[in-house]
Each structure stands twice: as C-alpha cells, then as structure tokens.
Design a protein around this motif. Structure first.
Motif, PDB file in Angstrom:
ATOM      1  N   PRO A   1      24.535 113.376  -3.344  1.00  0.00           N
ATOM      2  CA  PRO A   1      25.714 113.631  -4.192  1.00  0.00           C
ATOM      3  C   PRO A   1      25.433 114.526  -5.396  1.00  0.00           C
ATOM      4  CG  PRO A   1      25.550 111.300  -3.655  1.00  0.00           C
ATOM      5  CD  PRO A   1      24.263 111.930  -3.198  1.00  0.00           C
ATOM      6  N   SER A   2      26.472 115.210  -5.829  1.00  0.00           N
ATOM      7  CA  SER A   2      26.388 116.098  -6.994  1.00  0.00           C
ATOM      8  C   SER A   2      27.798 116.379  -7.481  1.00  0.00           C
ATOM      9  CB  SER A   2      25.733 117.418  -6.584  1.00  0.00           C
ATOM     10  OG  SER A   2      25.882 118.396  -7.605  1.00  0.00           O
ATOM     11  N   THR A   3      27.937 116.535  -8.780  1.00  0.00           N
ATOM     12  CA  THR A   3      29.160 117.118  -9.347  1.00  0.00           C
ATOM     13  C   THR A   3      28.826 118.470  -9.954  1.00  0.00           C
ATOM     14  OG1 THR A   3      30.191 114.980  -9.747  1.00  0.00           O
ATOM     15  CG2 THR A   3      30.996 116.822 -11.061  1.00  0.00           C
ATOM     16  N   ARG A   4      27.973 118.462 -10.995  1.00  0.00           N
ATOM     17  CA  ARG A   4      27.691 119.690 -11.746  1.00  0.00           C
ATOM     18  C   ARG A   4      27.003 120.779 -10.935  1.00  0.00           C
ATOM     19  NH1 ARG A   4      28.233 115.770 -14.857  1.00  0.00           N
ATOM     20  NH2 ARG A   4      27.154 114.807 -13.127  1.00  0.00           N
ATOM     21  N   THR A   5      25.941 120.414 -10.256  1.00  0.00           N
ATOM     22  CA  THR A   5      25.105 121.461  -9.653  1.00  0.00           C
ATOM     23  C   THR A   5      25.889 122.185  -8.561  1.00  0.00           C
ATOM     24  OG1 THR A   5      23.218 120.065 -10.127  1.00  0.00           O
ATOM     25  CG2 THR A   5      22.843 121.937  -8.656  1.00  0.00           C
TER      26      THR A   5
ATOM     27  N   ARG B   1      20.446 120.696  -1.880  1.00  0.00           N
ATOM     28  CA  ARG B   1      19.944 119.461  -2.520  1.00  0.00           C
ATOM     29  C   ARG B   1      19.620 118.481  -1.416  1.00  0.00           C
ATOM     30  NH1 ARG B   1      22.688 116.365  -7.494  1.00  0.00           N
ATOM     31  NH2 ARG B   1      21.607 118.087  -8.512  1.00  0.00           N
TER      32      ARG B   1
ATOM     33  N   HIS C   1      13.954 120.092 -10.221  1.00  0.00           N
ATOM     34  CA  HIS C   1      15.353 120.551 -10.309  1.00  0.00           C
ATOM     35  C   HIS C   1      15.338 121.851 -11.134  1.00  0.00           C
ATOM     36  CE1 HIS C   1      19.604 120.645 -10.408  1.00  0.00           C
ATOM     37  NE2 HIS C   1      19.878 119.394 -10.752  1.00  0.00           N
TER      38      HIS C   1
ATOM     39  N   GLN D   1      18.480 123.202 -13.027  1.00  0.00           N
ATOM     40  CA  GLN D   1      18.823 122.452 -14.240  1.00  0.00           C
ATOM     41  C   GLN D   1      17.940 122.945 -15.389  1.00  0.00           C
ATOM     42  OE1 GLN D   1      21.301 120.012 -14.740  1.00  0.00           O
ATOM     43  NE2 GLN D   1      20.757 120.332 -16.892  1.00  0.00           N
TER      44      GLN D   1
ATOM     45  N   PRO E   1      21.002 115.968 -18.702  1.00  0.00           N
ATOM     46  CA  PRO E   1      21.447 116.710 -17.512  1.00  0.00           C
ATOM     47  C   PRO E   1      22.772 116.179 -16.964  1.00  0.00           C
ATOM     48  CG  PRO E   1      19.620 115.250 -16.967  1.00  0.00           C
ATOM     49  CD  PRO E   1      19.785 115.189 -18.454  1.00  0.00           C
ATOM     50  N   LEU E   2      23.124 114.946 -17.331  1.00  0.00           N
ATOM     51  CA  LEU E   2      24.303 114.239 -16.816  1.00  0.00           C
ATOM     52  C   LEU E   2      24.175 114.063 -15.282  1.00  0.00           C
ATOM     53  CD1 LEU E   2      27.168 115.951 -18.884  1.00  0.00           C
ATOM     54  CD2 LEU E   2      25.809 113.912 -19.480  1.00  0.00           C
ATOM     55  N   PRO E   3      24.788 113.096 -14.661  1.00  0.00           N
ATOM     56  CA  PRO E   3      25.714 112.153 -15.262  1.00  0.00           C
ATOM     57  C   PRO E   3      25.014 111.143 -16.175  1.00  0.00           C
ATOM     58  CG  PRO E   3      25.246 111.508 -12.999  1.00  0.00           C
ATOM     59  CD  PRO E   3      24.567 112.815 -13.207  1.00  0.00           C
TER      60      PRO E   3
HETATM   61  N1   CP Z   1      22.618 117.563 -13.606  1.00  0.00           N
HETATM   62  C1   CP Z   1      22.887 117.362 -12.285  1.00  0.00           C
HETATM   63  O1   CP Z   1      22.063 117.657 -11.412  1.00  0.00           O
HETATM   64  O2   CP Z   1      24.116 116.818 -12.052  1.00  0.00           O
HETATM   65  P1   CP Z   1      24.737 116.558 -10.605  1.00  0.00           P
HETATM   66  O3   CP Z   1      23.875 115.493  -9.950  1.00  0.00           O
HETATM   67  O4   CP Z   1      26.133 116.125 -10.834  1.00  0.00           O
HETATM   68  O5   CP Z   1      24.636 117.850  -9.829  1.00  0.00           O
END
Ligand code: CP
Length: 303
Positions: free
Chosen positions: A48-52, A101, A129, A132, A262-264
């Motif tokens: 899972p990912s949102t930002r990347t 990823r 990563h 990031q 880096p979030l979340p």
């Molecule tokens: N910072 C980061 O990798 O966020 P995601 O897991 O949402 O991609």
C-alpha cells in the motif's frame, strides 16, 4: 540505462543537481509541462501507498506524460504466481519507466536484472526508500538552505524505517553532519548502518530519550512504528506509542528546527503540532512531487 534502487546509486553531485532541477521546476512549472509528452510511467505497487504512488502519478501528469499500473498486488497476476521478473518484462513492453514498491527487500534490484526500462525503487520492505530521501533532501534544502553542519535526530522505528536508512546514508556524504538516533532498544538502527557510521567516523549518539535530545537538533525526523513489519502483535502494541511529540517536548527545541515525517503518521505527531511553523511534513509531501518530476526526467534522459 540508469535505475534508482538505493540513494547511493547516485553520486552526491547527481543528487545535488537533481535537487536544483526540482527547485527550478517549482519556480518555472510551465517550462516542464511538455517534457514527457508521449512517455508512459508504470506504477507497480505490491504494497500500500498514498503519497509515493500518487506523487509519482501527479509528477508524470505534470510533465505531460501518461500513467498506467496497479495499486494493489491482488489486482495483478502476482496472485496467479507470476514472478516479479516476469511482471517487469511484461510491463517493459508497455511503459518507458517503472516505479515499483514491494514488501520484499531486494525485489526492485531483481527487477533491474531483467528490465529494458529504468526501474525506480519506491520502497522495498524495511530496506530503502530512495525517492523519499530525494523528497527529504529537497525539503531540507528549501527550509535550511544547506546540508552542511546539521544535527539530525531520527526518532522512532529506526530498525524497519526504510526512509531513515536511506536518508541517513545520504546525509553521511555532507560535511559536519551529526546524528542523534532516538529509539528503544528493540528499534535501533540495523548493525550495517552503525558499522557504516563508525567506518566513516560520522559522529552519532544513541538514546531512548527524545526530550533530552531535542535542544541540539536542527532536523527532527519522526517516524511511525510500523505495525506491518512486526512478527508479534504484542511487541507492536508495547512499542507503538513510545514517542509522542507533545507541544511540551517541542518547547525544548530550537526555534528554527524543522520537523520532518515521511507520513503516514499514527500517534507520534499530534494534530496540535501541525500549526507550529517548524512542522514541515505537509510541505515535504508537496516537495515529493517535484523531486519525482526531476527524477523521472533524469532517468529518461530528458534535460
Ligand atoms: N512516505 C511514504 O512512503 O508514504 P506512502 O507509504 O503513503 O507512499
């Protein structure tokens, strides 16, 4: 053909040039709107990912290119037993560049062995990563104006935190960096990174105490304790709230310290901190798009 699997795949000069390119994109976005016209980015996210993922996709759209891919391995033929190597050979028939990823450390490196297009590691398990790190470096550049002479505190899950592993190695290459590694015993940095710091004579201290470390920091890099990396739920529950950055703790920090994450996030940065001028983690999110725009162009050989 150049891939990005580990931030150390790029020289420090290449990283610095890429950050300057990202700064130029921020200053002149219209000049980049057609740079990737006709090119396709595939985003293959087995984890899972949102930002990347979304920042990669936004980056390619803002360069005038196209995007294809999957956000969930369960919707791909990995569920039927297809290997990473075969997936990469197939997607290389459709796309000009691939960001992937994967939960397994080393999977993007395996991908490079069969790829006919550039591969970008968008996070591999608890390992690395690098994109990031480009995001983090751009944020440090914009907020502090230098990479030199910074004392950087990494706090939280330094064992499994792939963003920590990549940024720590990147910052070792700049003069007079010092690290304060703030973690409980169970989540200290891996031995290979401690060996590297020792070999390079980089000054660092290890402590479980965030509050006492706070006054000396120029950058505080908070991290989430990652439930998905634990084998034992009881260990996660015991450790998950080890560090919570309260306003009281933050009152001990320098007025120009920056807070990155880096979030979340989960509980480690309360919402009450978000309005503090030192909180840079949402600026960091936006910077991630520009850093990835610069990276896509570099790996596609577009100036
Ligand atoms: N910072 C980061 O990798 O966020 P995601 O897991 O949402 O991609």
């Amino acid at each position: 053909m150049q891939h990005l699997i580990d931030i150390m795949d790029m020289t420090v000069e290449e990283v610095d040039q890429l950050i300057l390119k990202a700064e130029d994109i921020i200053a002149n976005p219209a000049a980049y709107a057609e740079k990737c016209r006709g090119k396709k980015l595939a985003t293959l996210f087995f984890e899972p990912s949102t930002r990347t993922r979304l920042s990669f996709e936004a980056a390619m759209y803002e360069l005038g290119g196209h995007v294809l891919g999957f956000a969930d391995a369960n919707s791909s033929s990995a569920t039927k037993g297809e290997t990473v190597a075969d997936t990469i050979r197939v997607v290389g028939c459709y796309a000009d560049i691939i960001a992937m990823r994967h939960p397994k450390e080393g999977a993007p490196l395996v991908a490079t062995q069969v790829a006919n297009v550039p591969i970008i590691n968008a996070g591999d398990g608890g390992h690395n990563h690098p994109t990031q790190t480009l995001t983090d470096l751009l944020t440090i550049h914009r907020e502090k104006g230098t990479y030199e002479g910074l004392t950087i505190g990494f706090c939280g899950d330094l064992k499994f935190g792939r963003t920590v592993h990549s940024l720590l190695q990147a910052m070792c290459r700049y003069p007079n960096t010092k690290f304060v590694l703030i973690a409980p015993d169970e989540l200290k940095i891996p031995g290979y990174l401690r060996d590297k710091l020792d070999k390079l004579n980089i000054p660092y201290t290890e402590t479980p105490d965030l509050e006492s470390a706070m006054p000396e920091l120029d950058v505080l890099y908070m991290t989430r304790v990652q439930q998905e990396r634990f084998f034992n739920e009881a260990d996660y529950v015991r450790l998950k709230d080890t560090y919570i950055l309260t306003p009281e703790k933050l009152s001990k920090a320098k007025s120009d310290m920056i807070i990155l994450h880096p979030l979340p996030r989960v509980n480690e940065i309360p919402r009450a901190i978000d309005d503090d001028p030192r909180a840079c983690y949402f600026k960091q999110v936006l910077n991630g798009k520009y850093a990835r725009m610069a990276l896509i162009m570099k790996l596609l050989g577009i100036s």
